[in-house]
Enzyme design. Structure first.
Site, short mmCIF file in Angstrom:
data_model
loop_
_atom_site.label_atom_id
_atom_site.label_comp_id
_atom_site.label_asym_id
_atom_site.label_seq_id
_atom_site.Cartn_x
_atom_site.Cartn_y
_atom_site.Cartn_z
N ASP A 24 0.84 -1.21 0.00
CA ASP A 24 0.00 0.00 0.00
C ASP A 24 0.87 1.26 0.00
OD1 ASP A 24 -2.35 1.42 0.01
OD2 ASP A 24 -2.73 1.17 2.15
N ASN A 72 -10.98 -2.90 -5.12
CA ASN A 72 -10.24 -1.92 -5.93
C ASN A 72 -10.90 -1.61 -7.28
OD1 ASN A 72 -7.00 -2.95 -4.65
ND2 ASN A 72 -8.21 -1.17 -4.08
C1 IPE Z 1 -5.48 -2.73 -0.07
O1 IPE Z 1 -5.16 -1.39 -0.20
C2 IPE Z 1 -5.36 -3.43 -1.36
C3 IPE Z 1 -4.00 -3.53 -1.93
C4 IPE Z 1 -2.90 -3.06 -1.42
C5 IPE Z 1 -3.94 -4.27 -3.15
P1 IPE Z 1 -6.27 -0.27 -0.38
O2 IPE Z 1 -5.52 1.03 -0.49
O3 IPE Z 1 -7.19 -0.61 -1.46
O4 IPE Z 1 -7.06 -0.37 1.00
P2 IPE Z 1 -7.91 0.71 1.79
O5 IPE Z 1 -8.89 1.29 0.85
O6 IPE Z 1 -6.94 1.76 2.27
O7 IPE Z 1 -8.50 -0.04 2.94
C1 IPE Z 2 -1.75 0.28 -3.31
O1 IPE Z 2 -1.52 1.63 -3.41
C2 IPE Z 2 -1.96 -0.36 -4.67
C3 IPE Z 2 -3.34 -0.78 -4.92
C4 IPE Z 2 -4.34 -0.72 -4.06
C5 IPE Z 2 -3.60 -1.34 -6.22
P1 IPE Z 2 -2.68 2.70 -3.29
O2 IPE Z 2 -3.05 3.14 -4.65
O3 IPE Z 2 -3.78 2.22 -2.44
O4 IPE Z 2 -1.91 3.87 -2.54
P2 IPE Z 2 -2.54 4.93 -1.55
O5 IPE Z 2 -3.15 4.18 -0.43
O6 IPE Z 2 -3.55 5.70 -2.35
O7 IPE Z 2 -1.38 5.78 -1.13
MG MG Z 3 -4.15 2.39 -0.44
#
Ligand code: IPE
Ligand code: IPE
Ligand code: MG
Length: 253
Positions: A24, A72
């Site tokens: 993340d 997602n």
């Molecule tokens: C969890 O991260 C999913 C992945 C890292 C693939 P998200 O960024 O989607 O999760 P939330 O929305 O912060 O809970």
């Molecule tokens: C994790 O990075 C990757 C996926 C969920 C695919 P994010 O895109 O959630 O990164 P933040 O949480 O917005 O920083």
């Molecule tokens: Mg995230």
């Protein structure tokens, strides 16, 4: 990712066999540079190659990466499209390399919502790497922990409906055999980058006795040193599984 033997890092005896990571922080990494989330996702993918190698060196047998959650899909369509393209090109580019490294690839998650082209690339990458014996890389894509438990429950219900098992025979062991990763060592260490401290519908069943490690480091900055910090923290944990530690309460006092 282990072939056994003596290692150079000293992590092999106390180290985890199975590490799972919620990757993340790509969006925030990009935003801090005035870039779009896509740039963060691209930078994030670049981290994976080094990490696989580092896991091999540290005798970690299985690395499970949360790449795309079932939630997602709610991201803006352009971002989802970019993530799908990145996943496809990653499989195309890296499967051959994994085969050379002796790494077996497995993808867990729904699949049916991916394009036929991406579904084919997944099957081909798994086929190409199927004989890999020095480690397993699991990519969780369109994966949700609740989906995982539900599909295991459905499999059991179907067995009951076919008359192959009784309702009474359904217990935690039976369900545990039908969730994803059941044939792999248990997840010892679950890492989440970027400072968030939640599971976000990742491995709900499988994390029952995993050690959790949270780091502020954003995923595109998560390097070998960050992995080693997580492994050091893991080594200090006392895994009691509801029992008493071998050293007794005195050691904990
Ligand atoms: C969890 O991260 C999913 C992945 C890292 C693939 P998200 O960024 O989607 O999760 P939330 O929305 O912060 O809970
Ligand atoms: C994790 O990075 C990757 C996926 C969920 C695919 P994010 O895109 O959630 O990164 P933040 O949480 O917005 O920083
Ligand atoms: Mg995230």
């Amino acid at each position: 990712m282990s072939t056994g033997g003596t290692g150079e890092t000293g992590f092999e005896r106390l180290g985890p066999r199975h590490v799972a990571i919620i990757m993340d922080g790509n969006g925030r990494w990009a935003a801090r540079r005035g870039l779009s989330p896509s740039a963060g996702h691209k930078a994030g993918v670049e981290r994976i190659r080094d990490l696989i190698e580092a896991c091999k060196e540290r005798h970690i047998e299985v690395l499970t990466l949360f790449a795309f959650s079932s939630e997602n899909w709610q991201r803006p369509p352009k971002e989802v499209e970019l993530l799908m393209t990145l996943f496809h090109s990653y499989l195309r580019r890296e499967a051959r390399k994994m085969r050379e490294q002796g790494v077996r690839l497995r993808v867990i998650g729904r699949r049916d919502r991916f394009s036929p082209r991406l579904q084919r690339a997944i099957v081909e990458a798994e086929e190409l790497t199927r004989d890999g014996a020095s480690g397993t890389l699991v990519i969780a894509a369109d994966y949700g922990g609740q989906w995982d438990i539900a599909q295991a429950a459905r499999a059991l219900a179907e067995e009951v409906a076919r008359g192959e098992r009784s309702v009474e025979s359904i217990d935690d062991a039976a369900l545990g055999e039908r969730v994803q990763l059941a044939d792999l060592p248990p997840v010892d260490l679950l890492i989440r980058s970027s400072g968030e401290q939640r599971i976000s519908n990742f491995i709900l069943w499988q994390a029952a006795y995993s050690e959790f490690y949270f780091t502020e480091t954003l995923w595109p900055d998560f390097d070998t040193q960050a992995l080693d910090e997580a492994l050091k923290a893991y080594q200090r944990r006392d895994r009691r599984y509801g029992g008493r530690s071998q050293d007794g309460l005195e050691a904990q006092a």
